[in-house]
Design a protein around this motif. Structure first.
Motif, PDB file in Angstrom:
ATOM      1  N   LYS A 109      11.630   9.297  -3.829  1.00  0.00           N
ATOM      2  CA  LYS A 109      11.020  10.685  -4.105  1.00  0.00           C
ATOM      3  C   LYS A 109       9.891  10.545  -4.490  1.00  0.00           C
ATOM      4  N   GLN A 110       9.469   9.536  -5.230  1.00  0.00           N
ATOM      5  CA  GLN A 110       8.116   9.527  -5.927  1.00  0.00           C
ATOM      6  C   GLN A 110       6.767   8.968  -5.146  1.00  0.00           C
ATOM      7  N   ALA A 111       7.286   8.121  -4.282  1.00  0.00           N
ATOM      8  CA  ALA A 111       6.130   7.511  -3.408  1.00  0.00           C
ATOM      9  C   ALA A 111       6.513   7.674  -1.788  1.00  0.00           C
TER      10      ALA A 111
ATOM     11  N   LYS B 270      -0.777  -8.092 -11.656  1.00  0.00           N
ATOM     12  CA  LYS B 270       0.661  -7.229 -12.205  1.00  0.00           C
ATOM     13  C   LYS B 270       1.578  -7.828 -11.094  1.00  0.00           C
ATOM     14  N   ASP B 271       1.258  -8.501 -10.016  1.00  0.00           N
ATOM     15  CA  ASP B 271       2.128  -9.122  -9.150  1.00  0.00           C
ATOM     16  C   ASP B 271       3.209  -9.976  -9.813  1.00  0.00           C
ATOM     17  N   SER B 272       4.327  -9.931  -9.536  1.00  0.00           N
ATOM     18  CA  SER B 272       5.299 -10.813 -10.030  1.00  0.00           C
ATOM     19  C   SER B 272       5.066 -12.209  -9.431  1.00  0.00           C
ATOM     20  N   GLU B 273       5.189 -13.362 -10.271  1.00  0.00           N
ATOM     21  CA  GLU B 273       4.928 -14.584  -9.871  1.00  0.00           C
ATOM     22  C   GLU B 273       5.847 -15.058  -8.717  1.00  0.00           C
TER      23      GLU B 273
ATOM     24  N   LEU C  44       5.629  -1.623  -7.624  1.00  0.00           N
ATOM     25  CA  LEU C  44       5.583  -2.053  -9.292  1.00  0.00           C
ATOM     26  C   LEU C  44       5.662  -0.904  -9.930  1.00  0.00           C
ATOM     27  N   GLU C  45       4.922  -0.007  -9.600  1.00  0.00           N
ATOM     28  CA  GLU C  45       4.731   1.276 -10.498  1.00  0.00           C
ATOM     29  C   GLU C  45       5.682   2.127 -10.600  1.00  0.00           C
ATOM     30  N   THR C  46       6.996   1.837  -9.674  1.00  0.00           N
ATOM     31  CA  THR C  46       7.929   2.848  -9.493  1.00  0.00           C
ATOM     32  C   THR C  46       9.382   2.522 -10.248  1.00  0.00           C
TER      33      THR C  46
END
Length: 346
Positions: free
Chosen positions: A38-40, A134-137, A173-175
């Protein structure tokens, strides 16, 4: 079938059937992702994209691990965020997954965690394999056969390899909350039966689900254009396209090979936006190829289906197979695949 209930499975089921059962089944995480949807809103391929640049790998990347990832055929999957995954527990995950694999292969036999198995599972991080901080390893999972007799200095044969990554995955990542680790792109090399077993363990342990990631003709065209646009010190492979012609009783494949320098010259003739690739340029690039082929062979390739592209950067097949050939553009290739994986998750 409930992905958490394997009681109906029998040894006669094929690996492909198990992949379907385990990798596409819904989990409770789907409910959590409703708010994300719903957000993106994601578009698989925007009307313009940046041309992949040379490697943006960080200084702490292990060149041996990068070399290990190249020139292998990987099968692609999208993966929902992992719940309560911890990079500090990789050694424990190795032990638990090893026990799980052995139990699955020895159904009906009691297996204790810590028992000496004929296989060894190794989790290891792929430091520097990311687009932004910010990306996960990224991390790698390998199944190895134990050497016989055991030797401290001898590694066993690699039976299966899979790796998880997220390259420029900011939109996902932002969600999600901090409890989730976002690694939407999963690549596997090895027997499908092992992929199914490992997928099952990850689903049960981290409340995630896998889904095969295919590549349609539209995105293959974009890959062909973006990879042709890449500047190469030297070309390692012919630029090749494969189209499928549906006909009875069996399909017909048409292969079209072009010298890579000729393909680059054609791209340069249609490319007008420095540093970017636009939808108009992709369409024009492909139309020129179609026209040239029709002029010589009187066949309308536009009426067929593009199923594979191969360049000096990478090769990709519509069934979700990828082979990365050039370390300079590894991050660029993975960034596009991450984008497709995120779109499929949504």
């Amino acid at each position: 079938m409930d992905p958490y209930d394997a009681s109906d499975l029998t040894p006669r089921q094929s690996a492909s059937s198990r992949l379907k059962d385990y990798f596409i089944g819904a989990t409770p995480l789907q409910k959590r992702l409703e708010s994300v949807r719903k957000q993106a809103t994601f578009v698989s391929t925007p009307p313009r994209k940046k041309i992949p640049q040379c490697s943006q790998l960080q200084e702490d990347v292990d060149p041996q691990k990068v070399a290990f990832l190249l020139h292998k055929q990987w099968t692609l999957y999208s993966l929902t965020p992992l719940y309560k995954f911890s990079y500090t527990n990789l050694k424990e995950y190795s032990r638990l997954l090893s026990a799980f694999i052995t139990a699955e292969k020895q159904k009906g036999l009691a297996v204790e965690v810590g028992e000496d198995f004929n296989i060894k599972v190794i989790f290891s991080t792929l430091l520097g394999m990311k687009g932004t901080q910010k990306d996960s390893e990224a991390f790698l999972v390998q199944i190895l056969s134990k050497s016989q007799p055991p030797s401290e200095n001898t590694e066993g044969k690699v039976l299966w390899t899979g790796w998880f990554c997220c390259i420029f995955g900011d939109s996902l990542l932002e969600t999600v909350s901090e409890d989730f680790t976002c690694l939407p792109l999963f690549l596997a090399n090895g027997a499908e039966s092992n992929t199914a077993i490992i997928g099952t363990w990850f689903q049960r342990t981290f409340d995630c689900y896998f889904s095969p990631l295919s590549i349609n003709a539209f995105n293959l065209s974009w890959m062909a254009a973006m990879w042709t646009a890449c500047k190469m010190d030297h070309y390692m492979a012919t630029t090749e396209f494969l189209w499928s012609v549906p006909c009875s009783p069996q399909s017909l494949d048409i292969s079209y090979a072009i010298h890579p320098e000729d393909a680059k010259a054609l791209w340069d003739s249609v490319h007008k936006t420095p540093g970017e690739v636009t939808q108009e340029e992709v369409d024009l690039f492909m139309d020129c190829l179609y026209s040239h082929f029709h002029r010589h062979f009187k066949i309308h390739l536009s009426a067929t289906r593009l199923v594979r592209v191969s360049t000096s950067v990478a090769s990709a097949h519509t069934d979700g197979k990828i082979k990365i050939l050039c370390h300079k553009y590894l991050i660029g290739v993975l960034a596009y695949l991450t984008e497709l994986a995120i779109f499929q998750i949504e």
